[in-house]
Design a protein around this motif. Structure first.
Motif, PDB file in Angstrom:
ATOM      1  N   ASP A 151      39.430  28.642  32.951  1.00  0.00           N
ATOM      2  CA  ASP A 151      40.485  28.516  33.541  1.00  0.00           C
ATOM      3  C   ASP A 151      42.425  28.686  33.438  1.00  0.00           C
ATOM      4  OD1 ASP A 151      38.273  27.290  35.103  1.00  0.00           O
ATOM      5  OD2 ASP A 151      38.084  25.952  33.930  1.00  0.00           O
ATOM      6  N   SER A 152      42.559  28.724  32.865  1.00  0.00           N
ATOM      7  CA  SER A 152      43.313  29.049  32.143  1.00  0.00           C
ATOM      8  C   SER A 152      44.409  29.987  32.857  1.00  0.00           C
ATOM      9  CB  SER A 152      43.678  29.474  30.442  1.00  0.00           C
ATOM     10  OG  SER A 152      45.402  30.102  30.704  1.00  0.00           O
ATOM     11  N   LEU A 153      45.717  29.815  33.368  1.00  0.00           N
ATOM     12  CA  LEU A 153      46.644  30.675  34.175  1.00  0.00           C
ATOM     13  C   LEU A 153      46.569  31.901  34.099  1.00  0.00           C
ATOM     14  CD1 LEU A 153      48.774  28.387  36.206  1.00  0.00           C
ATOM     15  CD2 LEU A 153      46.585  28.786  36.748  1.00  0.00           C
ATOM     16  N   VAL A 154      46.590  32.191  32.422  1.00  0.00           N
ATOM     17  CA  VAL A 154      47.309  33.834  32.150  1.00  0.00           C
ATOM     18  C   VAL A 154      45.994  34.339  32.210  1.00  0.00           C
ATOM     19  CG1 VAL A 154      47.372  35.028  29.771  1.00  0.00           C
ATOM     20  CG2 VAL A 154      49.131  32.949  30.398  1.00  0.00           C
ATOM     21  N   ASP A 155      45.188  33.503  31.914  1.00  0.00           N
ATOM     22  CA  ASP A 155      42.982  34.002  31.635  1.00  0.00           C
ATOM     23  C   ASP A 155      42.865  34.743  33.383  1.00  0.00           C
ATOM     24  OD1 ASP A 155      43.171  34.036  28.500  1.00  0.00           O
ATOM     25  OD2 ASP A 155      41.206  32.670  28.931  1.00  0.00           O
ATOM     26  N   ILE A 156      43.017  33.855  33.674  1.00  0.00           N
ATOM     27  CA  ILE A 156      42.874  34.439  35.570  1.00  0.00           C
ATOM     28  C   ILE A 156      43.803  35.442  35.859  1.00  0.00           C
ATOM     29  CG2 ILE A 156      43.226  33.566  38.015  1.00  0.00           C
ATOM     30  CD1 ILE A 156      42.578  30.329  36.961  1.00  0.00           C
ATOM     31  N   ARG A 157      44.763  35.670  35.720  1.00  0.00           N
ATOM     32  CA  ARG A 157      45.806  36.841  35.520  1.00  0.00           C
ATOM     33  C   ARG A 157      45.055  37.641  35.390  1.00  0.00           C
ATOM     34  NH1 ARG A 157      51.632  37.740  33.367  1.00  0.00           N
ATOM     35  NH2 ARG A 157      49.611  38.078  32.010  1.00  0.00           N
ATOM     36  N   ASP A 158      44.710  37.748  33.544  1.00  0.00           N
ATOM     37  CA  ASP A 158      44.591  38.649  33.214  1.00  0.00           C
ATOM     38  C   ASP A 158      42.929  39.656  33.227  1.00  0.00           C
ATOM     39  OD1 ASP A 158      46.923  38.393  31.633  1.00  0.00           O
ATOM     40  OD2 ASP A 158      46.190  38.445  30.101  1.00  0.00           O
ATOM     41  N   TYR A 159      42.347  38.467  34.368  1.00  0.00           N
ATOM     42  CA  TYR A 159      40.612  38.729  33.713  1.00  0.00           C
ATOM     43  C   TYR A 159      40.689  39.541  35.669  1.00  0.00           C
ATOM     44  CZ  TYR A 159      36.044  38.219  35.400  1.00  0.00           C
ATOM     45  OH  TYR A 159      34.408  38.438  35.619  1.00  0.00           O
ATOM     46  N   ALA A 160      41.569  39.498  36.420  1.00  0.00           N
ATOM     47  CA  ALA A 160      41.972  40.255  37.399  1.00  0.00           C
ATOM     48  C   ALA A 160      41.902  41.455  36.838  1.00  0.00           C
ATOM     49  CB  ALA A 160      42.590  39.675  37.957  1.00  0.00           C
ATOM     50  N   ILE A 161      43.375  42.147  35.874  1.00  0.00           N
ATOM     51  CA  ILE A 161      43.597  43.144  35.337  1.00  0.00           C
ATOM     52  C   ILE A 161      42.903  44.108  34.789  1.00  0.00           C
ATOM     53  CG2 ILE A 161      45.507  44.483  34.012  1.00  0.00           C
ATOM     54  CD1 ILE A 161      47.273  41.813  34.742  1.00  0.00           C
ATOM     55  N   GLY A 210      36.709  41.770  43.949  1.00  0.00           N
ATOM     56  CA  GLY A 210      37.567  40.909  44.735  1.00  0.00           C
ATOM     57  C   GLY A 210      38.103  39.348  44.157  1.00  0.00           C
ATOM     58  N   GLU A 211      36.236  38.694  44.285  1.00  0.00           N
ATOM     59  CA  GLU A 211      36.328  37.511  44.017  1.00  0.00           C
ATOM     60  C   GLU A 211      37.833  37.658  42.476  1.00  0.00           C
ATOM     61  OE1 GLU A 211      32.493  36.606  42.423  1.00  0.00           O
ATOM     62  OE2 GLU A 211      31.465  36.500  44.707  1.00  0.00           O
ATOM     63  N   ALA A 212      37.895  38.487  41.487  1.00  0.00           N
ATOM     64  CA  ALA A 212      39.073  37.951  40.580  1.00  0.00           C
ATOM     65  C   ALA A 212      40.539  37.720  40.811  1.00  0.00           C
ATOM     66  CB  ALA A 212      38.542  39.035  39.359  1.00  0.00           C
ATOM     67  N   ILE A 213      40.450  39.006  41.802  1.00  0.00           N
ATOM     68  CA  ILE A 213      42.186  39.219  42.162  1.00  0.00           C
ATOM     69  C   ILE A 213      42.031  37.246  43.732  1.00  0.00           C
ATOM     70  CG2 ILE A 213      43.403  40.209  44.069  1.00  0.00           C
ATOM     71  CD1 ILE A 213      41.909  42.651  43.318  1.00  0.00           C
ATOM     72  N   LEU A 214      41.204  37.661  44.392  1.00  0.00           N
ATOM     73  CA  LEU A 214      41.452  35.964  44.903  1.00  0.00           C
ATOM     74  C   LEU A 214      42.011  34.976  44.629  1.00  0.00           C
ATOM     75  CD1 LEU A 214      41.016  35.405  47.800  1.00  0.00           C
ATOM     76  CD2 LEU A 214      38.843  34.910  47.399  1.00  0.00           C
ATOM     77  N   ARG A 215      41.133  34.529  43.527  1.00  0.00           N
ATOM     78  CA  ARG A 215      41.447  33.761  42.478  1.00  0.00           C
ATOM     79  C   ARG A 215      43.143  33.685  41.639  1.00  0.00           C
ATOM     80  NH1 ARG A 215      38.989  31.906  37.152  1.00  0.00           N
ATOM     81  NH2 ARG A 215      38.807  29.664  37.044  1.00  0.00           N
TER      82      ARG A 215
END
Length: 322
Positions: A151-161, A210-215
């Motif tokens: 749930d880390s904001l950085v992890d959410i961005r990095d996971y999508a990348i 898509g779910e990763a980018i949307l999140r």
């Protein structure tokens, strides 16, 4: 803290930065204009050559003061140092020599250096397909992705990348230049402007990607109307995420897996994607299209790392044929 504070003060116009002098800057600036206006090279290529030539010109100034007295021996010493001191591969040194040769041809025409200097540059011989692509195993890629879910904001961005790099085998620049309008949510499509192809490509949008980018768009990305790129920096002033930042994201997380590979950057995930596809039995033509290769020759090298098929060959019973 210092880095973020410097960015903030720079945005406010309160920070006075001292520009570091560049050796033979007038030559470099004129050549950059030539690459942009006459050769029509992309800004990415121009920037890459700028960094290489800046180091080259600094090395020349350290060895001698006058560019007009540049000799083949000095150029050879700099090129050899790329391999012997900086430990770059022969292919990298070959590309470096090509950049220097082009620059020195232009310098000769302008009368900055002796004639025929460019023709004396010798690059190392590189054999076709002499090395295998360096990539982590697909099981390691799965670990990489699993470790990035939180749930880390950085992890959410990095996971999508990381998902885009791994699933679609995208190049670093293709990720950083991906725009909001490139995602067709209604038809579940993703439009990619490949870095080395003139026309865009369209792919089905994977549900997990898509779910990763949307999140990321919902919870993390700043609501800026002025920036259309999907991935932005985490701190103000918000700006386009650089290729260097993406490299650090991937490198830091790959190294935490304690695996041994040649390179830990985003291209390692592109190689892993290609190797995984070929091990799954996907044809070279399909993989070539998926990666945005211009020719099959670029993709064919991955046939050398088709470990699954190689193991089947090794286990084949040759008794009846001998």
């Amino acid at each position: 803290m210092i880095r973020n504070a410097a960015r903030w003060f720079k945005m406010l116009g309160c920070l006075q930065e001292t520009k570091q002098p560049i050796s033979f800057e007038e030559y470099l600036n004129q050549y950059i204009s030539y690459m942009r206006q006459e050769q029509g090279l992309s800004e990415c290529t121009i920037l890459s050559r700028f960094y290489q030539l800046r180091i080259f010109l600094t090395s020349i100034e350290q060895k001698q003061q006058e560019f007009t007295k540049l000799t083949p021996l000095i150029v050879d010493e700099i090129i050899i140092g790329k391999h012997d001191i900086d430990h770059h591969s022969r292919r990298t040194v070959q590309l470096y020599a090509s950049i220097l040769r082009s620059f020195l041809r232009y310098a000769e025409d302008q009368g900055w250096c002796p004639k025929h200097l460019a023709s004396t540059i010798k690059a190392p011989r590189v054999y076709r397909d002499e090395s295998l692509p360096s990539a982590p195993y697909w099981s390691d890629v799965k670990r990489l992705l699993a470790n990035s879910v939180s749930d880390s904001l950085v992890d959410i961005r990095d996971y999508a990348i990381l998902m885009l790099l791994s699933v679609y085998g995208m190049r670093c620049s293709e990720v950083t230049h991906l725009r909001l309008e490139d995602i067709d949510w209604e038809n579940e499509l993703i439009h990619l402007q490949r870095a080395k192809r003139c026309k865009p490509q369209t792919f089905p949008l994977s549900k997990t990607v898509g779910e990763a980018i949307l999140r990321y768009l919902t919870l993390v990305r700043p609501k800026l109307r002025t920036s259309r790129e999907i991935f932005l920096s985490m701190y103000v002033p918000y700006k386009l995420l650089s290729s260097a930042a993406v490299y650090q994201i991937v490198s830091k997380r790959l190294k935490k897996l304690n695996i041994t590979i040649k390179h830990y950057g985003p291209h390692a995930l592109r190689h892993a994607c290609a190797t995984h596809l070929i091990n799954e039995g996907i044809s070279l033509k399909e993989i070539s299209d998926h990666l945005g290769h211009r020719t099959l020759d670029t993709t064919r090298i991955y046939a050398k790392v088709d470990l699954t098929t190689l193991r089947k060959v090794a286990e084949f019973d040759m008794g009846g044929l001998l």
